[in-house]
Design a protein around this motif. Structure first.
Motif, PDB file in Angstrom:
ATOM      1  N   GLY A   1       0.784  -1.236   0.000  1.00 24.47           N
ATOM      2  CA  GLY A   1       0.000   0.000   0.000  1.00 24.47           C
ATOM      3  C   GLY A   1       0.810   1.278   0.000  1.00 24.47           C
ATOM      4  N   LEU A   2       2.124   1.155  -0.162  1.00 26.62           N
ATOM      5  CA  LEU A   2       2.957   2.361  -0.183  1.00 26.62           C
ATOM      6  C   LEU A   2       3.239   2.814  -1.605  1.00 26.62           C
ATOM      7  CD1 LEU A   2       5.880   1.931   2.359  1.00 26.62           C
ATOM      8  CD2 LEU A   2       4.393   3.899   2.114  1.00 26.62           C
ATOM      9  N   ASP A   3       3.335   4.114  -1.799  1.00 26.84           N
ATOM     10  CA  ASP A   3       3.810   4.610  -3.086  1.00 26.84           C
ATOM     11  C   ASP A   3       5.326   4.547  -3.088  1.00 26.84           C
ATOM     12  OD1 ASP A   3       1.412   5.134  -4.243  1.00 26.84           O
ATOM     13  OD2 ASP A   3       1.272   7.154  -3.399  1.00 26.84           O
ATOM     14  N   THR A   4       5.874   4.194  -4.233  1.00 30.84           N
ATOM     15  CA  THR A   4       7.327   4.132  -4.325  1.00 30.84           C
ATOM     16  C   THR A   4       7.834   5.086  -5.411  1.00 30.84           C
ATOM     17  OG1 THR A   4       7.323   2.335  -5.958  1.00 30.84           O
ATOM     18  CG2 THR A   4       7.358   1.688  -3.648  1.00 30.84           C
ATOM     19  N   VAL A   5       9.030   5.583  -5.192  1.00 34.13           N
ATOM     20  CA  VAL A   5       9.748   6.377  -6.198  1.00 34.13           C
ATOM     21  C   VAL A   5      11.064   5.658  -6.436  1.00 34.13           C
ATOM     22  CG1 VAL A   5      10.943   8.537  -6.657  1.00 34.13           C
ATOM     23  CG2 VAL A   5       8.718   8.583  -5.519  1.00 34.13           C
ATOM     24  N   ASN A   6      11.272   5.033  -7.647  1.00 35.67           N
ATOM     25  CA  ASN A   6      10.356   5.068  -8.783  1.00 35.67           C
ATOM     26  C   ASN A   6       9.234   4.045  -8.627  1.00 35.67           C
ATOM     27  OD1 ASN A   6      11.882   7.084 -10.053  1.00 35.67           O
ATOM     28  ND2 ASN A   6      13.221   5.570 -10.993  1.00 35.67           N
ATOM     29  N   SER A   7       8.281   4.126  -9.530  1.00 35.76           N
ATOM     30  CA  SER A   7       7.200   3.145  -9.500  1.00 35.76           C
ATOM     31  C   SER A   7       7.751   1.769  -9.857  1.00 35.76           C
ATOM     32  CB  SER A   7       6.118   3.526 -10.509  1.00 35.76           C
ATOM     33  OG  SER A   7       6.587   3.286 -11.823  1.00 35.76           O
ATOM     34  N   THR A   8       7.058   0.740  -9.398  1.00 33.47           N
ATOM     35  CA  THR A   8       7.505  -0.625  -9.716  1.00 33.47           C
ATOM     36  C   THR A   8       7.538  -0.830 -11.229  1.00 33.47           C
ATOM     37  OG1 THR A   8       6.521  -1.406  -7.677  1.00 33.47           O
ATOM     38  CG2 THR A   8       7.028  -3.073  -9.317  1.00 33.47           C
TER      39      THR A   8
ATOM     40  N   ILE B   1      16.963  13.179 -14.844  1.00 30.07           N
ATOM     41  CA  ILE B   1      15.573  13.644 -14.789  1.00 30.07           C
ATOM     42  C   ILE B   1      15.066  13.450 -13.364  1.00 30.07           C
ATOM     43  CG2 ILE B   1      13.212  13.217 -15.637  1.00 30.07           C
ATOM     44  CD1 ILE B   1      14.520  12.099 -18.224  1.00 30.07           C
ATOM     45  N   VAL B   2      14.463  14.486 -12.815  1.00 30.19           N
ATOM     46  CA  VAL B   2      13.850  14.362 -11.480  1.00 30.19           C
ATOM     47  C   VAL B   2      12.413  14.852 -11.593  1.00 30.19           C
ATOM     48  CG1 VAL B   2      13.938  15.070  -9.061  1.00 30.19           C
ATOM     49  CG2 VAL B   2      16.069  14.650 -10.296  1.00 30.19           C
ATOM     50  N   GLY B   3      11.491  13.954 -11.249  1.00 27.80           N
ATOM     51  CA  GLY B   3      10.071  14.275 -11.451  1.00 27.80           C
ATOM     52  C   GLY B   3       9.773  14.185 -12.931  1.00 27.80           C
ATOM     53  N   ARG B   4       9.434  15.320 -13.533  1.00 31.70           N
ATOM     54  CA  ARG B   4       9.263  15.363 -14.987  1.00 31.70           C
ATOM     55  C   ARG B   4      10.374  16.180 -15.640  1.00 31.70           C
ATOM     56  NH1 ARG B   4       4.441  13.426 -16.615  1.00 31.70           N
ATOM     57  NH2 ARG B   4       4.998  14.134 -18.697  1.00 31.70           N
TER      58      ARG B   4
ATOM     59  N   CYS C   1      13.256  13.626 -23.550  1.00 32.38           N
ATOM     60  CA  CYS C   1      13.062  13.438 -22.105  1.00 32.38           C
ATOM     61  C   CYS C   1      11.575  13.514 -21.749  1.00 32.38           C
ATOM     62  CB  CYS C   1      13.852  14.485 -21.322  1.00 32.38           C
ATOM     63  SG  CYS C   1      15.625  14.237 -21.460  1.00 32.38           S
ATOM     64  N   GLU C   2      10.879  14.425 -22.388  1.00 39.14           N
ATOM     65  CA  GLU C   2       9.437  14.550 -22.114  1.00 39.14           C
ATOM     66  C   GLU C   2       8.729  13.255 -22.503  1.00 39.14           C
ATOM     67  OE1 GLU C   2       7.910  18.270 -23.599  1.00 39.14           O
ATOM     68  OE2 GLU C   2       5.848  17.565 -23.319  1.00 39.14           O
ATOM     69  N   ARG C   3       9.126  12.727 -23.643  1.00 35.32           N
ATOM     70  CA  ARG C   3       8.544  11.473 -24.132  1.00 35.32           C
ATOM     71  C   ARG C   3       8.849  10.336 -23.146  1.00 35.32           C
ATOM     72  NH1 ARG C   3       4.734   9.818 -26.044  1.00 35.32           N
ATOM     73  NH2 ARG C   3       4.641   8.005 -27.384  1.00 35.32           N
ATOM     74  N   LEU C   4      10.085  10.300 -22.653  1.00 34.49           N
ATOM     75  CA  LEU C   4      10.472   9.241 -21.712  1.00 34.49           C
ATOM     76  C   LEU C   4       9.613   9.300 -20.456  1.00 34.49           C
ATOM     77  CD1 LEU C   4      14.391   9.180 -21.925  1.00 34.49           C
ATOM     78  CD2 LEU C   4      12.801   7.380 -22.626  1.00 34.49           C
ATOM     79  N   VAL C   5       9.390  10.516 -19.971  1.00 33.09           N
ATOM     80  CA  VAL C   5       8.588  10.644 -18.757  1.00 33.09           C
ATOM     81  C   VAL C   5       7.135  10.247 -19.040  1.00 33.09           C
ATOM     82  CG1 VAL C   5       7.732  12.264 -17.019  1.00 33.09           C
ATOM     83  CG2 VAL C   5      10.110  12.371 -17.732  1.00 33.09           C
ATOM     84  N   ASP C   6       6.642  10.572 -20.228  1.00 31.21           N
ATOM     85  CA  ASP C   6       5.293  10.130 -20.595  1.00 31.21           C
ATOM     86  C   ASP C   6       5.202   8.609 -20.563  1.00 31.21           C
ATOM     87  OD1 ASP C   6       4.375  12.659 -20.957  1.00 31.21           O
ATOM     88  OD2 ASP C   6       4.616  12.668 -23.150  1.00 31.21           O
ATOM     89  N   VAL C   7       6.252   7.971 -21.044  1.00 35.02           N
ATOM     90  CA  VAL C   7       6.234   6.506 -21.182  1.00 35.02           C
ATOM     91  C   VAL C   7       6.461   5.812 -19.838  1.00 35.02           C
ATOM     92  CG1 VAL C   7       7.493   4.553 -22.193  1.00 35.02           C
ATOM     93  CG2 VAL C   7       6.935   6.537 -23.606  1.00 35.02           C
ATOM     94  N   LEU C   8       7.424   6.315 -19.051  1.00 35.41           N
ATOM     95  CA  LEU C   8       7.820   5.626 -17.812  1.00 35.41           C
ATOM     96  C   LEU C   8       7.078   6.145 -16.588  1.00 35.41           C
ATOM     97  CD1 LEU C   8      11.693   5.630 -18.377  1.00 35.41           C
ATOM     98  CD2 LEU C   8      10.175   3.649 -18.569  1.00 35.41           C
ATOM     99  N   GLY C   9       6.470   7.312 -16.730  1.00 25.28           N
ATOM    100  CA  GLY C   9       5.894   7.972 -15.560  1.00 25.28           C
ATOM    101  C   GLY C   9       6.979   8.819 -14.916  1.00 25.28           C
ATOM    102  N   GLU C  10       6.554   9.826 -14.134  1.00 18.01           N
ATOM    103  CA  GLU C  10       7.584  10.680 -13.539  1.00 18.01           C
ATOM    104  C   GLU C  10       8.395   9.893 -12.510  1.00 18.01           C
ATOM    105  OE1 GLU C  10       4.855  13.740 -11.987  1.00 18.01           O
ATOM    106  OE2 GLU C  10       5.463  13.013 -10.010  1.00 18.01           O
ATOM    107  N   GLY C  11       9.594  10.353 -12.265  1.00 20.22           N
ATOM    108  CA  GLY C  11      10.465   9.610 -11.348  1.00 20.22           C
ATOM    109  C   GLY C  11      11.870  10.168 -11.403  1.00 20.22           C
ATOM    110  N   ILE C  12      12.815   9.362 -10.953  1.00 18.81           N
ATOM    111  CA  ILE C  12      14.217   9.788 -10.936  1.00 18.81           C
ATOM    112  C   ILE C  12      14.968   8.891 -11.917  1.00 18.81           C
ATOM    113  CG2 ILE C  12      16.276   9.980  -9.490  1.00 18.81           C
ATOM    114  CD1 ILE C  12      14.161  10.216  -7.103  1.00 18.81           C
TER     115      ILE C  12
ATOM    116  N   TYR D   1      11.684  17.125  -4.854  1.00 16.35           N
ATOM    117  CA  TYR D   1      10.671  16.343  -5.582  1.00 16.35           C
ATOM    118  C   TYR D   1       9.875  15.468  -4.604  1.00 16.35           C
ATOM    119  CZ  TYR D   1       8.650  12.733  -8.493  1.00 16.35           C
ATOM    120  OH  TYR D   1       7.771  11.851  -9.059  1.00 16.35           O
ATOM    121  N   VAL D   2      10.600  14.831  -3.685  1.00 15.24           N
ATOM    122  CA  VAL D   2       9.923  13.998  -2.679  1.00 15.24           C
ATOM    123  C   VAL D   2       8.929  14.851  -1.881  1.00 15.24           C
ATOM    124  CG1 VAL D   2      10.299  12.762  -0.485  1.00 15.24           C
ATOM    125  CG2 VAL D   2      11.723  12.239  -2.467  1.00 15.24           C
TER     126      VAL D   2
END
Ligand SMILES: Nc1ncnc2c1ncn2[C@@H]1O[C@H](COP(=O)(O)OP(=O)(O)O)[C@@H](O)[C@H]1O
Ligand SMILES: [Mg+2]
Length: 287
Positions: free
Chosen positions: A65-72, A176-179, A216-227, A270-271
């Motif tokens: 139930g925890l959110d993780t950075v990055n997402s699984t 990249i951090v966040g978006r 980079c914008e495309r990568l974040v769209d594909v992977l979701g925001e993260g580090i 970002y966190v």
């Protein structure tokens, strides 16, 4: 985290400065997964050195139930070069031409398709380990023979085969951090075609152009925001940028001292943004 390196210490210091309470959970410790244990945390920042540990731990934490950075999902894609190639193809992220070889025999056709020069990569690796440039049929036969002796059942297949990109003496790392792509630098090596800093490449700050920003914008769209640490090539033959790979736990202890962008501070902010955005009640503030 696996251990408290300079990176993690700096992130913790910055989080502390922002009034965010941090509890360290080493790979060697129990994960706090039981109901109330897990609920008392706002967010899990995954900093495991082993790609497998990162994936396993984020998955368990997410299930608890925890959110993780990055997402699984992002970790699962980024820790496997074959996954990345498939996902990037699906979403039109520019990358070197590639083939996935399930048997040694298929490698010969791939080598031929790329003009007798290609790169073979194990699905999971980092720091340049196991990445081989194949310069002809003899070379490939040598690669296969060396492998056969330690892996007669070809357990390490499938592998990723890429065209060799004429990238000059550098590749480009974008953090990249966040978006947001926060810094880019060239990793230059005149000695080694593998330009990992771990293998001795030098760092030169690079100003990001529109094409890099768009990727980079495309990568974040594909992977979701993260580090992320996105590795790009400028392909001098086809005059375009391509993505070599995206790392889910980029190191920065050495590089930030050269380019001067405080990656740890960006991560901490970002966190804080994520915690605030989700209106978490469990984030203990000092003030
Ligand atoms: N297709 C390629 N063409 C040219 N150079 C490559 C190619 N793939 C990788 N390299 C070089 O090898 C290095 C390591 O490859 P990479 O896929 O990033 O693996 P690792 O996860 O080990 O860093 C890259 O930084 C780059 O310098
Ligand atoms: Mg790399």
């Amino acid at each position: 985290m696996t251990k408290l390196r300079e990176e993690e210490q700096r992130i913790m210091d910055h989080l502390g400065d922002l009034g965010i309470h941090v509890q360290v959970n080493l790979d060697s410790m129990e994960l706090p997964l039981a109901g109330s244990d897990a609920q008392s945390f706002g967010l899990a920042l995954i900093r495991c050195l082993s790609q497998k540990s990162a994936m396993n731990r984020s998955r368990l934490l997410e299930l608890a139930g925890l959110d993780t950075v990055n997402s699984t999902r992002a970790i699962t894609i980024c820790t496997n070069k074959i996954h990345q190639a498939i996902v990037f193809e699906k979403f039109g992220v520019p990358q070197p031409h590639f083939k996935i070889a399930f048997t040694p025999a298929k490698l010969f056709a791939a080598l031929q398709a790329y003009g007798d020069l290609c790169v073979i990569k194990p699905a999971t690796s980092s720091w340049g380990r196991g990445i081989a440039r194949i310069t002809g049929k003899d070379c490939l036969e040598g690669w296969i023979a060396a492998r056969e002796s330690v892996d007669p059942g070809h357990q390490s297949f499938p592998v990723l085969v890429q065209e060799y990109v004429e990238k000059g003496d550098y590749d480009i790392r974008v953090v990249i951090v966040g978006r947001t792509p926060i810094v880019a630098f060239r990793r230059v090596s005149t000695e080694n075609w593998k330009t990992n800093t771990h293998l001795g490449a030098d760092i030169e700050l690079l100003t990001m152009n529109d094409e890099i920003l768009a990727i980079c914008e495309r990568l974040v769209d594909v992977l979701g925001e993260g580090i992320y640490g996105a590795d790009l090539f400028f392909d001098y033959k086809h005059l375009r940028y391509v993505v070599c790979e995206v790392n889910q736990n980029p190191e920065f202890a050495k590089s930030w001292k050269i380019h001067g962008v405080d990656v740890a501070s960006h991560i901490a902010h970002y966190v804080r943004d994520v915690l605030g955005r989700e209106n978490r009640v469990n984030c203990t503030t000092k003030s």
